[in-house]
Each structure stands twice: as C-alpha cells, then as structure tokens.
Motif scaffolding. Structure first.
Motif, PDB file in Angstrom:
ATOM      1  N   GLN A 190      15.723   7.982   9.131  1.00  0.00           N
ATOM      2  CA  GLN A 190      14.927   7.070   9.794  1.00  0.00           C
ATOM      3  C   GLN A 190      15.609   5.510   9.520  1.00  0.00           C
ATOM      4  OE1 GLN A 190      12.973   7.428  12.108  1.00  0.00           O
ATOM      5  NE2 GLN A 190      12.677   5.300  12.187  1.00  0.00           N
ATOM      6  N   LEU A 191      15.918   5.029   8.319  1.00  0.00           N
ATOM      7  CA  LEU A 191      16.692   3.802   8.090  1.00  0.00           C
ATOM      8  C   LEU A 191      18.049   3.443   8.669  1.00  0.00           C
ATOM      9  CD1 LEU A 191      15.473   3.298   4.443  1.00  0.00           C
ATOM     10  CD2 LEU A 191      14.262   2.477   6.402  1.00  0.00           C
ATOM     11  N   GLY A 192      18.562   4.697   9.073  1.00  0.00           N
ATOM     12  CA  GLY A 192      19.747   4.782   9.813  1.00  0.00           C
ATOM     13  C   GLY A 192      19.513   4.054  11.249  1.00  0.00           C
ATOM     14  N   ARG A 193      18.350   4.222  11.669  1.00  0.00           N
ATOM     15  CA  ARG A 193      18.104   3.959  12.990  1.00  0.00           C
ATOM     16  C   ARG A 193      17.293   2.428  12.946  1.00  0.00           C
ATOM     17  NH1 ARG A 193      17.383   9.742  13.766  1.00  0.00           N
ATOM     18  NH2 ARG A 193      15.236   9.821  12.848  1.00  0.00           N
ATOM     19  N   ALA A 194      16.615   2.188  11.846  1.00  0.00           N
ATOM     20  CA  ALA A 194      16.017   0.866  11.845  1.00  0.00           C
ATOM     21  C   ALA A 194      15.285   0.580  10.672  1.00  0.00           C
ATOM     22  CB  ALA A 194      14.834   0.640  12.925  1.00  0.00           C
ATOM     23  N   ASP A 195      15.462  -0.614  10.232  1.00  0.00           N
ATOM     24  CA  ASP A 195      14.815  -0.923   8.945  1.00  0.00           C
ATOM     25  C   ASP A 195      13.194  -0.775   9.196  1.00  0.00           C
ATOM     26  OD1 ASP A 195      17.178  -1.995   8.296  1.00  0.00           O
ATOM     27  OD2 ASP A 195      16.509  -4.087   8.361  1.00  0.00           O
ATOM     28  N   ALA A 196      12.484  -0.354   7.985  1.00  0.00           N
ATOM     29  CA  ALA A 196      11.193  -0.030   8.257  1.00  0.00           C
ATOM     30  C   ALA A 196      10.347  -0.586   6.668  1.00  0.00           C
ATOM     31  CB  ALA A 196      11.113   1.391   8.200  1.00  0.00           C
ATOM     32  N   SER A 197       9.170  -0.902   6.912  1.00  0.00           N
ATOM     33  CA  SER A 197       8.193  -0.905   5.658  1.00  0.00           C
ATOM     34  C   SER A 197       7.622   0.362   5.051  1.00  0.00           C
ATOM     35  CB  SER A 197       6.969  -1.917   6.334  1.00  0.00           C
ATOM     36  OG  SER A 197       6.234  -1.062   6.942  1.00  0.00           O
ATOM     37  N   ILE A 198       7.070   0.139   3.898  1.00  0.00           N
ATOM     38  CA  ILE A 198       6.651   1.249   3.237  1.00  0.00           C
ATOM     39  C   ILE A 198       5.655   1.988   4.127  1.00  0.00           C
ATOM     40  CG2 ILE A 198       5.779   2.196   1.231  1.00  0.00           C
ATOM     41  CD1 ILE A 198       7.639   0.746   0.129  1.00  0.00           C
ATOM     42  N   SER A 199       4.707   1.052   4.642  1.00  0.00           N
ATOM     43  CA  SER A 199       3.763   1.735   5.484  1.00  0.00           C
ATOM     44  C   SER A 199       4.320   2.388   6.900  1.00  0.00           C
ATOM     45  CB  SER A 199       2.749   0.502   6.148  1.00  0.00           C
ATOM     46  OG  SER A 199       2.078  -0.313   5.078  1.00  0.00           O
ATOM     47  N   ASP A 200       5.263   1.699   7.412  1.00  0.00           N
ATOM     48  CA  ASP A 200       5.739   2.364   8.551  1.00  0.00           C
ATOM     49  C   ASP A 200       6.307   4.232   7.880  1.00  0.00           C
ATOM     50  OD1 ASP A 200       5.708   0.508  10.115  1.00  0.00           O
ATOM     51  OD2 ASP A 200       7.972  -0.404   9.731  1.00  0.00           O
TER      52      ASP A 200
ATOM     53  N   GLU B  16      15.768   3.779  -4.115  1.00  0.00           N
ATOM     54  CA  GLU B  16      16.300   2.652  -4.557  1.00  0.00           C
ATOM     55  C   GLU B  16      17.053   2.702  -5.976  1.00  0.00           C
ATOM     56  OE1 GLU B  16      13.381  -0.390  -4.569  1.00  0.00           O
ATOM     57  OE2 GLU B  16      14.873  -2.110  -4.323  1.00  0.00           O
ATOM     58  N   ALA B  17      16.444   3.554  -6.812  1.00  0.00           N
ATOM     59  CA  ALA B  17      17.124   3.544  -8.173  1.00  0.00           C
ATOM     60  C   ALA B  17      18.064   4.343  -8.088  1.00  0.00           C
ATOM     61  CB  ALA B  17      15.828   4.530  -8.952  1.00  0.00           C
ATOM     62  N   ALA B  18      18.463   5.261  -7.068  1.00  0.00           N
ATOM     63  CA  ALA B  18      19.620   5.862  -6.800  1.00  0.00           C
ATOM     64  C   ALA B  18      20.688   5.090  -5.914  1.00  0.00           C
ATOM     65  CB  ALA B  18      19.390   7.426  -6.083  1.00  0.00           C
ATOM     66  N   GLY B  19      20.392   3.943  -5.756  1.00  0.00           N
ATOM     67  CA  GLY B  19      21.530   2.925  -4.880  1.00  0.00           C
ATOM     68  C   GLY B  19      21.789   3.412  -3.631  1.00  0.00           C
ATOM     69  N   LEU B  20      20.849   3.848  -2.984  1.00  0.00           N
ATOM     70  CA  LEU B  20      20.954   4.255  -1.585  1.00  0.00           C
ATOM     71  C   LEU B  20      20.081   3.552  -0.603  1.00  0.00           C
ATOM     72  CD1 LEU B  20      20.477   8.275  -2.180  1.00  0.00           C
ATOM     73  CD2 LEU B  20      22.697   6.967  -1.900  1.00  0.00           C
ATOM     74  N   VAL B  21      19.266   2.883  -1.069  1.00  0.00           N
ATOM     75  CA  VAL B  21      18.323   1.864  -0.298  1.00  0.00           C
ATOM     76  C   VAL B  21      18.113   0.617  -1.203  1.00  0.00           C
ATOM     77  CG1 VAL B  21      15.656   1.661   0.178  1.00  0.00           C
ATOM     78  CG2 VAL B  21      17.179   3.853   1.087  1.00  0.00           C
ATOM     79  N   THR B  22      17.974  -0.463  -0.418  1.00  0.00           N
ATOM     80  CA  THR B  22      17.670  -1.678  -0.908  1.00  0.00           C
ATOM     81  C   THR B  22      16.236  -2.113  -0.353  1.00  0.00           C
ATOM     82  OG1 THR B  22      18.820  -2.936   0.849  1.00  0.00           O
ATOM     83  CG2 THR B  22      20.057  -2.442  -1.299  1.00  0.00           C
ATOM     84  N   THR B  23      15.657  -3.018  -0.916  1.00  0.00           N
ATOM     85  CA  THR B  23      14.515  -3.147  -0.489  1.00  0.00           C
ATOM     86  C   THR B  23      14.160  -4.716  -0.552  1.00  0.00           C
ATOM     87  OG1 THR B  23      12.897  -3.047  -2.431  1.00  0.00           O
ATOM     88  CG2 THR B  23      13.337  -1.249  -1.114  1.00  0.00           C
ATOM     89  N   GLU B  24      13.321  -5.624   0.214  1.00  0.00           N
ATOM     90  CA  GLU B  24      13.139  -6.913   0.016  1.00  0.00           C
ATOM     91  C   GLU B  24      11.532  -7.021   0.225  1.00  0.00           C
ATOM     92  OE1 GLU B  24      14.500 -11.064   2.355  1.00  0.00           O
ATOM     93  OE2 GLU B  24      15.189  -8.916   2.977  1.00  0.00           O
ATOM     94  N   LYS B  25      10.934  -7.718  -0.516  1.00  0.00           N
ATOM     95  CA  LYS B  25       9.460  -8.121  -0.170  1.00  0.00           C
ATOM     96  C   LYS B  25       9.399  -9.614   0.564  1.00  0.00           C
ATOM     97  CE  LYS B  25       5.085  -7.287  -1.477  1.00  0.00           C
ATOM     98  NZ  LYS B  25       4.216  -6.704  -2.472  1.00  0.00           N
ATOM     99  N   VAL B  26       8.854  -9.355   1.767  1.00  0.00           N
ATOM    100  CA  VAL B  26       8.633 -10.469   2.672  1.00  0.00           C
ATOM    101  C   VAL B  26       7.274 -10.571   2.888  1.00  0.00           C
ATOM    102  CG1 VAL B  26       9.119 -11.551   5.076  1.00  0.00           C
ATOM    103  CG2 VAL B  26      10.740 -10.302   3.743  1.00  0.00           C
TER     104      VAL B  26
ATOM    105  N   CYS C  84      12.532  -2.194   3.853  1.00  0.00           N
ATOM    106  CA  CYS C  84      13.444  -0.970   3.197  1.00  0.00           C
ATOM    107  C   CYS C  84      14.602  -0.814   4.169  1.00  0.00           C
ATOM    108  CB  CYS C  84      12.783   0.299   3.205  1.00  0.00           C
ATOM    109  SG  CYS C  84      11.304   0.306   2.036  1.00  0.00           S
ATOM    110  N   ARG C  85      15.820  -1.090   3.720  1.00  0.00           N
ATOM    111  CA  ARG C  85      17.059  -0.743   4.387  1.00  0.00           C
ATOM    112  C   ARG C  85      17.948   0.153   3.827  1.00  0.00           C
ATOM    113  NH1 ARG C  85      16.447  -6.532   3.928  1.00  0.00           N
ATOM    114  NH2 ARG C  85      15.954  -7.215   6.266  1.00  0.00           N
TER     115      ARG C  85
END
Lengths: 114, 114
Positions: B27-37, B57-67, B73-74
DNA sequence: TATATACTGAACCATTAAGTTCAGTATTAG
DNA sequence: CTAATACTGAACTTAATGGTTCAGTATATA
C-alpha cells in the motif's frame, strides 16, 4: 493463487527470520548434511535441529531424503524464487515512486529558481 | 558487523512474514498513508496497526513522521536492499552448486556410456 | 546377538507475537 | 471553550516459537 503465494511467503519469510535457519541454508549451500551434522554445527539437540529442518522443508526451502538411519538435507530446487520475486517487485515500485518524486523536485527547481 | 546484519535480517524477515505487514508495504508503495488510513484498509484497530507500523519502522522498512496529530508513514529509503542481497547471494551459491553437479553428471554420461 | 547411532514424537517451559480494550494526551474544527 | 479526531501506552488474552528432556523405533557395527 494469490492466497497460495501469500501463505507461502508467510512460511518462507518466517523461516528466514531465524538466524539458525539462515545458517542452515548457508551451510547446505556448501554441502548436503544430515540432521546430526547440523545439530552439531549449531550446538543444538538433534530434536531442536529436526524442528528447524522440518520448518525449512515445509517452507519449500529444503528437501530431505532418508537413507538408512540418516536423513540427508539439501537445498530445494527453485529455492527463494518466489521470495526474490516479491522483494524485487516491491523495490521496483519503490524506485519508480522515488524517481517520479525526484523528477517533480527537479521540475520545481527549474520553474522556481531562488 | 555480521552480527548487526544478522540482527537486521531477523527483524526484517520477521516483519515480512506477516501478510498484513506485506500488505502495508504494498500500500505504501502506492501512496503514503496515516495509521488510521492503514487501520481502516486492513480492518484493524488503530492500536493494532500502530504495532505493525512500529515493527516495520524498527525493521528499517518504513519511516514515519508526525505532522500535527497525524503520523505519516512512508517506505524507507534503501528498503529491502540488505534482504535482497542476502537472498541473491544464496541463490547464486545454490545455482553454482547445481551447475557443478550437472557438469559432473554430464561427464559421467560421457565417460561411462551404457 | 548386543550395542551404539540416528532419528522421531510427545510433552513441557519460557518467551514473543498478534490482536484486543480501555484510559489517556495532543491537535484540530466548530 | 467544547467536541471530535488521531494517536499512544499499559494491560490482557490467545496462540505460536524455540528450545528442552525423555522415551521410543530403526539401522549399522563389533
């Protein structure tokens, strides 16, 4: 079929998540081995290693054959094909999206110079 | 360093062994998303999805940013690089051994015809 | 034949995982 | 200011994992 692949990926990635099992695969890449061989090399009981091998076999990464009282373990044919394909696909999608983003950034730079 | 890589492979392959988490990556390959999404899309509580994302994120596959109150999530940069490298290496070794075996079989056929 | 070897299976234990609920905090919208 | 939204964290339940021991079967060796 998608269901089938998903289930297969569940099993094989879970199999790969254990360092002992990755070690067994690496070892079997060098030479076939019996369960005892592997148990020795990884400092584990026979029973413990048997479970790892059974799991690898169930995941389709290893095949075994019983010869006399010894069970010989080898790498399975087509090992990690499906897994590599899934990973490559994900990386391809990611790269495309990243390149597209990069192109947009470039365009903004051109059209909007400081 | 080997230790480090091994630990990283533990985490990332474990992360990939769950169909929900593989779905999240797709899914994140298609678009960034929030946790709720993501929680919505995968029919799960927010808390449940949060745990999956934290793990990715811990596995280094995803990064997140709080806005604001939303966490975006990306896909992580260099995603699955180490994992693809390990798998490719294993497949290379396996192929070499298989080819060598094949060569021996051919030789036996030549030198020892029926 | 007697003994050692190689594996197999059941049962058990400790830890981790996947998911939940519930109670909270921080941010946005009305 | 009030209410709704988005997340966070703790605690809990259920199931799966990684390992063990112990008791067995089958095969090879002296």
């Amino acid at each position: 079929m998608v269901q089938y692949i998903s289930h297969r990926l569940d099993a094989s990635f879970a199999a790969l998540s254990d360092p002992t099992r990755r070690g067994v695969l690496e070892q079997l890449g060098r030479a076939d081995a019996s369960i005892s061989d592997l148990a020795d090399r990884f400092h584990m009981t026979l029973t413990g290693m048997k479970k790892h091998v059974s799991l690898l076999e169930a995941a389709g990464l290893v095949t075994t054959e019983k010869v006399g009282r010894v069970r010989i373990c080898r790498l399975g044919r087509g090992m990690l094909e499906t897994e590599a394909a899934w990973i490559d696909q994900q990386r391809r999608i990611w790269t495309e999206r990243f390149d597209a983003l990069d192109a947009i950034v470039q365009e903004l730079k051109q059209g909007n110079p400081t």
